[in-house]
Motif scaffolding. Sequence first.
Motif, short mmCIF file in Angstrom:
data_model
loop_
_atom_site.label_atom_id
_atom_site.label_comp_id
_atom_site.label_asym_id
_atom_site.label_seq_id
_atom_site.Cartn_x
_atom_site.Cartn_y
_atom_site.Cartn_z
N TRP A 1 0.83 -1.20 0.00
CA TRP A 1 0.00 0.00 0.00
C TRP A 1 0.87 1.26 0.00
O TRP A 1 0.53 2.24 -0.67
N GLU A 2 1.96 1.22 0.73
CA GLU A 2 2.85 2.39 0.75
C GLU A 2 3.49 2.61 -0.61
O GLU A 2 3.61 3.75 -1.08
N LEU B 1 -7.13 5.07 -0.94
CA LEU B 1 -6.18 4.67 -1.99
C LEU B 1 -6.90 4.31 -3.28
O LEU B 1 -6.51 4.77 -4.37
N ALA C 1 0.83 4.06 -2.84
CA ALA C 1 0.61 5.48 -2.54
C ALA C 1 1.73 6.34 -3.13
O ALA C 1 1.48 7.44 -3.64
N ASP D 1 -8.51 7.44 -4.95
CA ASP D 1 -7.50 8.27 -5.62
C ASP D 1 -7.06 7.63 -6.93
O ASP D 1 -6.93 8.32 -7.96
N ARG E 1 -8.44 3.74 4.97
CA ARG E 1 -7.15 3.90 4.26
C ARG E 1 -7.20 3.26 2.88
O ARG E 1 -6.76 3.86 1.89
N LEU F 1 1.13 6.66 -6.83
CA LEU F 1 0.03 7.59 -7.06
C LEU F 1 0.48 9.04 -6.91
O LEU F 1 0.10 9.92 -7.69
N ALA F 2 1.31 9.27 -5.88
CA ALA F 2 1.80 10.63 -5.66
C ALA F 2 2.62 11.11 -6.84
O ALA F 2 2.50 12.27 -7.27
#
Length: 326
Positions: free
Chosen positions: A14-15, A65, A18, A68, A61, A21-22
């Motif tokens: 997940w990190e 995710l 993320a 987004d 959370r 995605l960023a």
Amino acid sequence: MTPMHFEATYGPLWEAFAAELALAKLGKSADGALLASQYRRVCEHLALAQSRAYPIHLVARLEALTQDAHQLIYRRQDYGLRQLSRLLRADLPRAVRAQGRFVLAALLLFAVPLVAAFLLAWSGPDFALRMLDASQLRDFEAMYGDGKNVLGRLREAGDDWQMFGVYIFHNVGIGFRCFGAGILAGVGSAFMLLYNGLVIGAVAGHLTRVGLGHNFWPFVATHSAFELTGIVLCGAAGLRMGLGWLAPGRLGRIEALAASARAAVPIVYAAFFLLLVAAAFEAFWSSAAWVAPNVKYGVAAVCWALVVAWLGLMGRHTGRETNHAR
């Protein structure tokens, strides 16, 4: 698998997701295939977390995710009118229905005082005079009175456009106050809904009692379908924001507010769309004195039915498809 074990096992994925995605949001180069693969896996994890009733912070959370990623991926596939069409046909009504309990609360806070104020003002002058000054009531009577200088298409086409802008400013102002006041733990939105319901009901009841209903009701019947619904939705969005502040649950207050904002923003979009339509009807249709009242009542009935159908029915099929795809 316990929630802690679940989070420890898939947390690194997940990190990484993320982070990808960023990068993509900033317009930097991102691995599209990897992003799509991670998106599918995170959707699976979200489904598992929901089916196993894992803690709300964990589900929130994963929802953040996937939302987004969904917006990012589909923003790149749909453009212009197609995206706008999907937004109006499916995304906005579905988002409003997802917050149905807030919409119902806002409706009750607005409609009950409105009906009560109407009946009280209709039955006698005391209530209307308690709600508004005598000079304000005289202004309303002059506005909806009989004569050449009152409501009616006596102005030029350019003036209609000018009034369109005035009505947009007026409607959006009311909607913004109903929504923005929600930051005060939702109390502000509740107050604005109740206050506007009382004032509108008092004015309607007073004008009907003094014999000006034949001018007032044909004028407001059509655009009220969009305007009143827009006000209720703005209030519902404000109540949603207020809940995030008042009852953050297991989330931090800032995280809860961010989650509430994500849920409330689509409702605000739907509300401002309705208020924009209301302003158009008010400027170009409601003031048209050459249209018979019965015709306006007929159009008003159609508009109310369309608004209810839009919010209640549109997007259901698309929603099932999306859930099935996940």
